[in-house]
Design a protein around this motif. Structure first.
Motif, PDB file in Angstrom:
ATOM      1  N   VAL A  25       7.874 -22.295 -88.342  1.00  0.00           N
ATOM      2  CA  VAL A  25       8.206 -23.377 -89.267  1.00  0.00           C
ATOM      3  C   VAL A  25       9.662 -23.773 -89.044  1.00  0.00           C
ATOM      4  O   VAL A  25      10.427 -23.053 -88.405  1.00  0.00           O
ATOM      5  CB  VAL A  25       7.987 -22.956 -90.740  1.00  0.00           C
ATOM      6  N   ASP A  26      10.048 -24.923 -89.589  1.00  0.00           N
ATOM      7  CA  ASP A  26      11.439 -25.359 -89.492  1.00  0.00           C
ATOM      8  C   ASP A  26      12.348 -24.338 -90.161  1.00  0.00           C
ATOM      9  O   ASP A  26      12.055 -23.844 -91.244  1.00  0.00           O
ATOM     10  CB  ASP A  26      11.631 -26.721 -90.155  1.00  0.00           C
ATOM     11  N   ASN A  27      13.473 -24.056 -89.518  1.00  0.00           N
ATOM     12  CA  ASN A  27      14.459 -23.131 -90.045  1.00  0.00           C
ATOM     13  C   ASN A  27      15.458 -23.914 -90.895  1.00  0.00           C
ATOM     14  O   ASN A  27      16.203 -24.741 -90.375  1.00  0.00           O
ATOM     15  CB  ASN A  27      15.169 -22.425 -88.885  1.00  0.00           C
ATOM     16  N   PRO A  28      15.485 -23.698 -92.223  1.00  0.00           N
ATOM     17  CA  PRO A  28      16.375 -24.479 -93.082  1.00  0.00           C
ATOM     18  C   PRO A  28      17.858 -24.285 -92.743  1.00  0.00           C
ATOM     19  O   PRO A  28      18.653 -25.203 -92.920  1.00  0.00           O
ATOM     20  CB  PRO A  28      16.058 -23.996 -94.490  1.00  0.00           C
ATOM     21  N   GLU A  29      18.233 -23.114 -92.250  1.00  0.00           N
ATOM     22  CA  GLU A  29      19.636 -22.895 -91.883  1.00  0.00           C
ATOM     23  C   GLU A  29      20.018 -23.777 -90.690  1.00  0.00           C
ATOM     24  O   GLU A  29      21.086 -24.391 -90.674  1.00  0.00           O
ATOM     25  CB  GLU A  29      19.889 -21.425 -91.548  1.00  0.00           C
ATOM     26  N   ASP A 100       9.820 -17.705 -87.980  1.00  0.00           N
ATOM     27  CA  ASP A 100       8.504 -17.258 -88.429  1.00  0.00           C
ATOM     28  C   ASP A 100       8.257 -17.673 -89.877  1.00  0.00           C
ATOM     29  O   ASP A 100       9.141 -17.549 -90.722  1.00  0.00           O
ATOM     30  CB  ASP A 100       8.389 -15.737 -88.320  1.00  0.00           C
ATOM     31  N   ALA A 101       7.054 -18.155 -90.128  1.00  0.00           N
ATOM     32  CA  ALA A 101       6.672 -18.527 -91.491  1.00  0.00           C
ATOM     33  C   ALA A 101       6.816 -17.314 -92.400  1.00  0.00           C
ATOM     34  O   ALA A 101       6.457 -16.202 -92.033  1.00  0.00           O
ATOM     35  CB  ALA A 101       5.233 -19.040 -91.516  1.00  0.00           C
ATOM     36  N   GLY A 102       7.393 -17.547 -93.577  1.00  0.00           N
ATOM     37  CA  GLY A 102       7.580 -16.470 -94.524  1.00  0.00           C
ATOM     38  C   GLY A 102       8.912 -15.750 -94.383  1.00  0.00           C
ATOM     39  O   GLY A 102       9.257 -14.894 -95.182  1.00  0.00           O
ATOM     40  N   ARG A 103       9.691 -16.073 -93.342  1.00  0.00           N
ATOM     41  CA  ARG A 103      10.988 -15.428 -93.124  1.00  0.00           C
ATOM     42  C   ARG A 103      12.121 -16.455 -93.110  1.00  0.00           C
ATOM     43  O   ARG A 103      13.258 -16.116 -92.820  1.00  0.00           O
ATOM     44  CB  ARG A 103      10.990 -14.649 -91.806  1.00  0.00           C
ATOM     45  N   GLU A 104      11.813 -17.694 -93.488  1.00  0.00           N
ATOM     46  CA  GLU A 104      12.798 -18.762 -93.342  1.00  0.00           C
ATOM     47  C   GLU A 104      14.002 -18.656 -94.270  1.00  0.00           C
ATOM     48  O   GLU A 104      15.011 -19.296 -94.043  1.00  0.00           O
ATOM     49  CB  GLU A 104      12.156 -20.149 -93.436  1.00  0.00           C
ATOM     50  N   TYR A 105      13.928 -17.832 -95.292  1.00  0.00           N
ATOM     51  CA  TYR A 105      15.074 -17.668 -96.200  1.00  0.00           C
ATOM     52  C   TYR A 105      15.649 -16.250 -96.161  1.00  0.00           C
ATOM     53  O   TYR A 105      16.418 -15.879 -97.030  1.00  0.00           O
ATOM     54  CB  TYR A 105      14.685 -18.044 -97.636  1.00  0.00           C
ATOM     55  N   LEU A 106      15.271 -15.478 -95.158  1.00  0.00           N
ATOM     56  CA  LEU A 106      15.779 -14.111 -95.023  1.00  0.00           C
ATOM     57  C   LEU A 106      16.902 -14.051 -93.995  1.00  0.00           C
ATOM     58  O   LEU A 106      16.848 -14.736 -92.976  1.00  0.00           O
ATOM     59  CB  LEU A 106      14.651 -13.165 -94.593  1.00  0.00           C
ATOM     60  N   THR A 113      11.338  -8.882 -98.273  1.00  0.00           N
ATOM     61  CA  THR A 113      10.689 -10.108 -98.715  1.00  0.00           C
ATOM     62  C   THR A 113      11.625 -10.858 -99.654  1.00  0.00           C
ATOM     63  O   THR A 113      12.673 -10.344-100.042  1.00  0.00           O
ATOM     64  CB  THR A 113       9.380  -9.804 -99.463  1.00  0.00           C
ATOM     65  N   TYR A 114      11.248 -12.065 -99.995  1.00  0.00           N
ATOM     66  CA  TYR A 114      12.000 -12.852-100.956  1.00  0.00           C
ATOM     67  C   TYR A 114      11.022 -13.569-101.871  1.00  0.00           C
ATOM     68  O   TYR A 114       9.840 -13.710-101.551  1.00  0.00           O
ATOM     69  CB  TYR A 114      12.917 -13.879-100.268  1.00  0.00           C
ATOM     70  N   LYS A 115      11.538 -14.000-103.000  1.00  0.00           N
ATOM     71  CA  LYS A 115      10.730 -14.785-103.927  1.00  0.00           C
ATOM     72  C   LYS A 115      11.513 -16.059-104.215  1.00  0.00           C
ATOM     73  O   LYS A 115      12.603 -16.020-104.781  1.00  0.00           O
ATOM     74  CB  LYS A 115      10.485 -14.007-105.224  1.00  0.00           C
ATOM     75  N   PHE A 116      10.986 -17.198-103.828  1.00  0.00           N
ATOM     76  CA  PHE A 116      11.632 -18.486-104.039  1.00  0.00           C
ATOM     77  C   PHE A 116      11.370 -18.901-105.478  1.00  0.00           C
ATOM     78  O   PHE A 116      10.227 -19.043-105.894  1.00  0.00           O
ATOM     79  CB  PHE A 116      11.073 -19.511-103.053  1.00  0.00           C
TER      80      PHE A 116
END
Length: 129
Positions: A25-29, A100-106, A113-116
Motif C-alpha cells: 500500500v502507499d506509504n504515508p511517510e 506492507d499493508a497493516g504496517r504503514e504507521y509503524l 501492532t497499532y490501533k488507528f
C-alpha cells in the motif's frame, strides 16, 4: 485431498489475520516527505525530566534524495544525559513509496501492532497538515 484444502484455507486465514497478505500500500511517510522539495528539514526536540536529571535529544531529518520508488533522509541525532557530553549519530534512512499493508504507521523495524483512532489536522506557520 479435502484435508489439504482445509489446511490451505486455514493458513490463508491466519495470514490475513496477521496482516501478512503481501499486499503493498502507499506509504504515508513517503507521501508526506515528497510533498515538499529536496532539502526540506524537520527538527524534533525532546526534553525528558526525571528525578532532577534531564535527557535532551534533537533529531534532524533532511530530504536528501527522491525518486518515484523511495526517498532518502539524512538524519542527525544528538543526545545528552544530565551534565554528560553530547553524543551525535549520523545515519541515512530510506523510505519506500510502498509498504506492507497493516504496517504503514509503524516505525522501521518495530515488531508490534497499532490501533488507528482518528485523524488530526495541525497548523504550522499558517499551513494546515
Amino acid at each position: 485431498m479435502k484435508w489439504m484444502k482445509t489446511v490451505a484455507t486455514l493458513l490463508f486465514c491466519l495470514c490475513l489475520a496477521a496482516g501478512e497478505t503481501g499486499q503493498k500500500v502507499d506509504n504515508p511517510e513517503f507521501k508526506s516527505w515528497t510533498k515538499h522539495g529536496l532539502g526540506t528539514t524537520v527538527v524534533f526536540d525532546t526534553v525528558l525530566s526525571r528525578s532532577g536529571s534531564q535527557i535532551k535529544s534533537e533529531e534532524t531529518s533532511k530530504l536528501a534524495k527522491e525518486s518515484d520508488t523511495e526517498c532518502t533522509l539524512e538524519m542527525t541525532v544528538k543526545v545528552s544525559v544530565g551534565t554528560g557530553p553530547e553524543q551525535t549519530h549520523n545515519l541515512n534512512r530510506v523510505v519506500t513509496a510502498k509498504t506492507d499493508a497493516g504496517r504503514e504507521y509503524l516505525p522501521d523495524g518495530f515488531d508490534g501492532t497499532y490501533k488507528f483512532t482518528g485523524q488530526e489536522t495541525v497548523t504550522i506557520l499558517g499551513k494546515k497538515y
